[in-house]
Design a protein around this motif. Structure first.
Motif, PDB file in Angstrom:
ATOM      1  N   ASN A  77      42.241  81.339  66.725  1.00 32.14           N
ATOM      2  CA  ASN A  77      42.580  82.481  66.269  1.00 32.14           C
ATOM      3  C   ASN A  77      42.047  83.631  67.341  1.00 32.14           C
ATOM      4  N   ALA A  78      40.949  83.468  67.970  1.00 30.67           N
ATOM      5  CA  ALA A  78      40.165  84.399  68.708  1.00 30.67           C
ATOM      6  C   ALA A  78      41.101  85.134  69.647  1.00 30.67           C
ATOM      7  N   TYR A  79      41.946  84.718  70.384  1.00 29.22           N
ATOM      8  CA  TYR A  79      42.831  85.579  71.095  1.00 29.22           C
ATOM      9  C   TYR A  79      44.227  85.659  70.485  1.00 29.22           C
ATOM     10  N   ARG A  80      44.515  85.497  69.357  1.00 31.24           N
ATOM     11  CA  ARG A  80      45.962  85.943  68.647  1.00 31.24           C
ATOM     12  C   ARG A  80      45.628  87.073  68.102  1.00 31.24           C
ATOM     13  N   ASP A  81      46.825  87.881  68.003  1.00 30.36           N
ATOM     14  CA  ASP A  81      47.040  88.973  67.341  1.00 30.36           C
ATOM     15  C   ASP A  81      47.209  88.569  65.670  1.00 30.36           C
ATOM     16  N   ASP A  82      47.157  89.715  64.831  1.00 30.98           N
ATOM     17  CA  ASP A  82      47.345  89.458  63.459  1.00 30.98           C
ATOM     18  C   ASP A  82      48.348  88.702  63.071  1.00 30.98           C
ATOM     19  N   GLU A  83      49.509  88.994  63.616  1.00 31.22           N
ATOM     20  CA  GLU A  83      50.795  88.468  63.390  1.00 31.22           C
ATOM     21  C   GLU A  83      50.832  86.941  63.763  1.00 31.22           C
ATOM     22  N   HIS A  84      50.140  86.334  64.560  1.00 35.14           N
ATOM     23  CA  HIS A  84      50.157  85.219  64.728  1.00 35.14           C
ATOM     24  C   HIS A  84      48.933  84.166  64.630  1.00 35.14           C
TER      25      HIS A  84
END
Length: 543
Positions: A165-172
């Protein structure tokens, strides 16, 4: 192993080797890795990663380091779709969602689909001087080699989730409330990956249900054969397992926040291994692919295809001379000639037969050093003891067509080929003959010809033009091979045309008609010398 003179190590692969040593420190062995899922033809773009690792591995060895080059076949991956160029696609459709190693080889050559594609590249890599150690991930998973790695991932799944999740935006981002399982299973009844994990006992026991056949199973990581890690965790787990120091990646994986960045976090936090040094490589485009080649492969060009046109040293040269992070094209059209010319120029500089045009002595020395290193890395097994025989690619196509593809006749005609030069020259002949037959008709039709050796006549040669052709046969042909320069031969034909009140270009056209039934062809005086007096006399005697 002794280290080479650093001044000689001036290629981008040498720079990368220096970076690896600096970042990884002094090690007994530097493991360099590459790999792919054998889901279809291993194409020339995939080959870029393989040769990138080979070049860096060679550069590390030249710095006196022990190197292990591993190539992983990810053959325990899921068979997701049927490629366009596979036989019996209706059979392959039945095996979608199976492990690739359980899909049959519809070419009916090898034990399974994966092995077919593995062998295709394994058999060809030695031709270009690449000899990795092959690792087969299906065998390793089924032998329960990664038990502890999978257990560690399952026990630390929430940490892995944070890494992903560290590099994902909130949507993903993955939802905190939803369970994440780093391990997946192929159903032990129907073999499909359509399973859902329902329970984990905290140690080795994992329970799953198959959504295709309904089977429920509680497996044990220590004995069951159906479990494997998802690739984003599998990748860093294997970095630690194999102690990988270097592995390049495509620009889609190496981009900021991409899979390499998340794998780097998982590698350090879960497995305690600093991610390998990496470098981004760009795409390889195709240019001027002949119809026969592309139609049979479904627009996919393999290493085998490339070696039909490029001798191994020249193919290595193409990749070694292009910076890894730059996109470039593999050409099969007229550019093939200029690529061979570039390679030959580098070779002449290395062997001292040509000098760079640079006047500044320091810069000239630098260019020569760069050319030598590029040439060295292009060779299959080091720089040869004797300079290879050079014959320009364009001239070679003329010679081969003149002798109807008979390589022995071409070598005899050249007259000064040394025995130790023959093998490499024969490879170039094979490539030139393939190119002139398969590529040239589409991109350079004017270069294609066959001698008129069947006794037929060009019906349009009449009147004074017929007299001119006869005079060429009687006055010029007997002197072919004795002219000091081609210009002298050409001048004799100009003289004949002038004396008969003809345009020289019209006489030349008539001679091309007589010799190859075309309006034009290779430079006429030189072409006649290649054909030789005996054949010329035989072809022209019908006039």
């Amino acid at each position: 192993m002794s280290e080479r003179n650093p001044a000689e190590l001036c290629h981008w692969a040498d720079q990368q080797a220096a970076r690896i040593i600096k970042e990884k420190g002094d090690r007994d062995c530097y493991t360099c890795a590459s790999g792919i899922t054998p889901s279809g033809t291993v194409h020339i773009g995939n080959f870029r990663e393989i040769i990138t690792v080979d070049l860096v591995a060679r550069a590390l060895k030249d710095r006196g380091k022990n190197v292990r080059f591993i190539y992983s076949w990810d053959d325990y991956d899921v068979f997701r779709k049927v490629p366009a160029n596979m036989p019996k696609p209706e059979v392959l459709e039945k095996y979608l969602r199976y492990p690739i190693t359980m899909v049959p080889d519809t070419f009916e050559r090898d034990e399974n689909y994966a092995r077919h594609h593995e062998k295709d590249i394994e058999n060809q890599l030695p031709r270009v001087g690449i000899h990795p150690e092959f690792l087969y991930q299906a065998d390793r998973y089924r032998a329960n080699r990664y038990v502890e790695g999978m257990k560690k991932a399952m026990q630390n799944r929430n940490v892995i989730k944070e890494c992903l999740n560290a590099y994902r935006d909130d949507e993903h981002k993955m939802d905190d409330s939803k369970e994440y399982w780093p391990v997946a299973a192929f159903c032990c009844k129907c073999n499909k990956d359509t399973t859902k994990i329902t329970d984990y006992d905290g140690e080795y026991g994992i329970t799953y249900i198959c959504q295709s056949c309904g089977h429920t199973e509680k497996g044990d990581l220590r004995t069951s054969k159906e479990f494997k890690l998802g690739w984003r965790v599998d990748w860093p787990m294997r970095w630690n397992e194999e102690q990988v120091c270097f592995e390049p990646g495509g620009k889609d994986h190496i981009s900021p926040g991409g899979s390499y960045d998340t794998a780097k976090l998982v590698s350090k936090k879960i497995y305690g291994w600093d991610a390998p040094v990496t470098m981004k490589y760009d795409f390889v485009r195709l240019k001027g692919v002949p119809g026969k080649m592309s139609s049979s492969k479904g627009k996919v060009i393999s290493l085998v295809d490339a070696l039909e046109v490029y001798q191994p040293e020249v193919l290595r040269y193409i990749f070694a001379s292009n910076k890894v992070d730059h996109e470039f094209s593999i050409s099969f059209d007229l550019d093939v000639i200029s690529i061979y010319e570039a390679y030959d120029k580098t070779e002449r500089i290395v062997w001292g037969l040509e000098e760079p045009k640079e006047k500044n002595p320091e810069k000239k020395a630098q260019i020569i050093a760069q050319e030598k290193r590029l040439y060295e890395l292009s060779q299959i097994e080091g720089i040869p003891a004797v300079m290879p025989y050079q014959v320009p690619f364009r001239l070679l196509t003329t010679l081969l067509q003149t002798y109807s593809g008979n390589v022995d006749a071409v070598i005899n005609a050249l007259g000064d080929v040394k025995p130790e030069q023959e093998e490499t020259l024969r490879k170039r002949c094979a490539c030139a003959w393939y190119w002139i037959r398969e590529s040239a008709p589409e991109c350079a039709e004017d270069m294609c010809f066959s001698l008129r050796e069947d006794g037929s006549k060009a019906e349009d040669i009449t009147g004074d033009m017929l007299k001119a052709v006869v005079r060429v046969r009687e006055e010029v042909v007997p002197k072919v091979g004795t002219y000091a320069v081609d210009k002298d031969c050409q001048q004799d034909m100009y003289t004949i045309a002038t004396e008969l009140g003809l345009e020289a270009k019209d006489l030349f056209r008539a001679l091309y008609h007589a010799l190859i039934n075309k309006d034009q062809g290779p430079r006429l005086a030189n072409f006649m010398k290649i054909i030789g007096r005996e054949k010329l006399t035989k072809i022209l005697k019908v006039y």
